[in-house]
Design a protein around this motif. Structure first.
Motif, PDB file in Angstrom:
ATOM      1  N   VAL A 140       0.866  -1.172   0.000  1.00 24.35           N
ATOM      2  CA  VAL A 140       0.000   0.000   0.000  1.00 24.35           C
ATOM      3  C   VAL A 140       0.907   1.228   0.000  1.00 24.35           C
ATOM      4  CG1 VAL A 140      -0.175  -0.018   2.528  1.00 24.35           C
ATOM      5  CG2 VAL A 140      -1.898   1.180   1.170  1.00 24.35           C
ATOM      6  N   ASP A 141       0.542   2.225  -0.804  1.00 20.23           N
ATOM      7  CA  ASP A 141       1.311   3.464  -0.906  1.00 20.23           C
ATOM      8  C   ASP A 141       1.035   4.305   0.342  1.00 20.23           C
ATOM      9  OD1 ASP A 141       2.329   5.996  -1.487  1.00 20.23           O
ATOM     10  OD2 ASP A 141       1.950   5.776  -3.641  1.00 20.23           O
ATOM     11  N   GLU A 187       2.373   6.987   1.390  1.00 16.72           N
ATOM     12  CA  GLU A 187       2.359   8.434   1.186  1.00 16.72           C
ATOM     13  C   GLU A 187       1.018   8.874   0.602  1.00 16.72           C
ATOM     14  OE1 GLU A 187       3.398  12.210   1.597  1.00 16.72           O
ATOM     15  OE2 GLU A 187       4.545  10.494   2.345  1.00 16.72           O
ATOM     16  N   MET A 188       0.476   8.038  -0.279  1.00 14.64           N
ATOM     17  CA  MET A 188      -0.831   8.351  -0.867  1.00 14.64           C
ATOM     18  C   MET A 188      -1.958   8.101   0.134  1.00 14.64           C
ATOM     19  SD  MET A 188      -2.711   6.656  -4.204  1.00 14.64           S
ATOM     20  CE  MET A 188      -1.520   7.375  -5.334  1.00 14.64           C
ATOM     21  N   ASN A 239      -7.227  -5.305  -1.091  1.00 13.36           N
ATOM     22  CA  ASN A 239      -6.490  -4.050  -0.984  1.00 13.36           C
ATOM     23  C   ASN A 239      -7.250  -2.994  -0.195  1.00 13.36           C
ATOM     24  OD1 ASN A 239      -4.437  -5.145  -2.452  1.00 13.36           O
ATOM     25  ND2 ASN A 239      -4.798  -3.958  -4.310  1.00 13.36           N
ATOM     26  N   GLU A 278      -5.696  -0.331   2.512  1.00  7.83           N
ATOM     27  CA  GLU A 278      -5.773   1.117   2.312  1.00  7.83           C
ATOM     28  C   GLU A 278      -6.532   1.800   3.443  1.00  7.83           C
ATOM     29  OE1 GLU A 278      -5.514   0.571  -2.532  1.00  7.83           O
ATOM     30  OE2 GLU A 278      -7.454   0.949  -1.578  1.00  7.83           O
ATOM     31  N   SER A 330       4.353  -2.222   3.102  1.00  7.88           N
ATOM     32  CA  SER A 330       4.847  -1.110   2.296  1.00  7.88           C
ATOM     33  C   SER A 330       5.311  -1.636   0.936  1.00  7.88           C
ATOM     34  CB  SER A 330       6.016  -0.412   3.006  1.00  7.88           C
ATOM     35  OG  SER A 330       7.170  -1.235   2.985  1.00  7.88           O
ATOM     36  N   TRP A 331       5.240  -0.777  -0.081  1.00  5.39           N
ATOM     37  CA  TRP A 331       5.727  -1.194  -1.408  1.00  5.39           C
ATOM     38  C   TRP A 331       7.232  -1.414  -1.392  1.00  5.39           C
ATOM     39  CZ3 TRP A 331       2.931  -3.679  -4.381  1.00  5.39           C
ATOM     40  CH2 TRP A 331       1.620  -3.349  -4.665  1.00  5.39           C
ATOM     41  N   GLU A 332       7.936  -0.720  -0.475  1.00  4.42           N
ATOM     42  CA  GLU A 332       9.384  -0.934  -0.383  1.00  4.42           C
ATOM     43  C   GLU A 332       9.692  -2.378   0.004  1.00  4.42           C
ATOM     44  OE1 GLU A 332       7.766   1.589   0.866  1.00  4.42           O
ATOM     45  OE2 GLU A 332       8.591   3.297  -0.238  1.00  4.42           O
ATOM     46  N   SER A 367       8.970  -4.592  -3.026  1.00  5.82           N
ATOM     47  CA  SER A 367       9.935  -4.437  -4.117  1.00  5.82           C
ATOM     48  C   SER A 367      11.259  -5.128  -3.797  1.00  5.82           C
ATOM     49  CB  SER A 367      10.180  -2.948  -4.401  1.00  5.82           C
ATOM     50  OG  SER A 367      10.792  -2.311  -3.303  1.00  5.82           O
TER      51      SER A 367
END
Length: 274
Positions: A83-84, A86-87, A187, A191, A256-258, A261
């Motif tokens: 999940v982003d 920051e967004m 998702n 979120e 986190s997407w980090e 990734s």
């Protein structure tokens, strides 16, 4: 795929999706026939894909198990959705609407609009017996005709597509997600937690979640119990705040997407080395 190292992202297993769809007892003859055809096609399609690509990824352990049943011994890695952060974060300057419940997602996607219809018809009336002030907001693109019709019900708003989802989440007291079928990871749950909102869902909505996420969710599988979970949260603002705060912390730690990734990068490195 035979000459260049390639990773196949299955995301969620469609074979599992249609198997679960057939388990529903309310399908018409035509819907059941169509679903059986889709199940047959996707069983073959996913089997061929898993036999073709050296490595695949999915977002939930249930999807991984389903794919490995299709092709025993196939390589499937589990990487949950991110999940982003920051967004999706709390929005300053927007007040919570007391008693407002929200569900969001693509409203032409069957599990989403089924959940919206199920909540409005079977759960919301039970909530309103003790909390008549409660309102229900359905947010998402391409609402089906049945979902659009919910907007004619007193206290129910159907927005259709919105430019920015976050203010709608911020105004709500909680996310309600009575998902009756589907696959993959939800998702909307990630979120909502990232925006520090508590979530009431059921076994289908929680099954793919990490234990640290699952323990933050309020769970119920029948309408009466689901309504009680909603009412209990409405009556306990401090608990809503605590669940929301902890939810965002867990999203940063696990979803986190980090984090996702880094796992993908390790798989790419392994493929390149092969």
């Amino acid at each position: 795929a035979q000459h260049v190292p390639t990773l196949l992202d299955v995301c969620d297993c469609r074979t599992l999706f249609y198997q679960r769809r057939l388990e529903r007892g309310d399908l018409s003859f035509g819907e059941r026939w169509r679903t059986k055809q889709l199940l047959k096609r996707f069983t073959q399609y996913e089997t061929d894909a898993l036999n073709t690509y050296p490595m695949s990824t999915v977002v939930s352990p249930f999807d991984k198990t389903a794919l490995q049943k299709l092709v025993p011994g196939c390589r499937v890695a589990l990487i949950p959705n991110g999940v982003d952060l920051e967004m999706f974060k709390p929005v300053a300057g927007i007040d919570e609407i007391p008693g407002n419940l929200i569900i969001f997602g693509n409203m032409d996607f069957l599990p989403n609009y089924d959940a919206a219809l199920h909540f409005a018809a079977d759960i919301l009336p039970l909530v309103r017996k003790t909390h008549p002030e409660v309102t229900f907001t359905v947010v998402g693109t391409n609402p089906s005709p049945e979902v659009k019709a919910l907007g004619q019900t007193d206290g129910v708003e159907v927005t259709g597509r919105v430019e920015d989802l976050k203010p709608y989440i911020q105004r709500a007291t909680m996310l309600v997600a009575p998902m009756r079928f589907g696959a993959g990871i939800k998702n909307k749950v990630l979120e909502a937690l990232a925006v520090e909102k508590p979530v009431v869902t059921n076994s289908t909505g929680v099954e793919a979640m990490h234990p640290q996420v699952s323990e933050l969710l309020c769970l119920a599988d029948d309408p009466t119990a689901f309504a009680k979970e909603v009412c209990d949260l409405l009556d306990d603002k401090q608990r809503r705040i605590e669940l929301g705060k902890r939810g965002r912390e867990v999203m940063a730690e696990i979803h986190s997407w980090e984090t996702a990734s880094e796992k993908y990068e390790a798989l790419f490195a392994e493929l390149a080395g092969s």
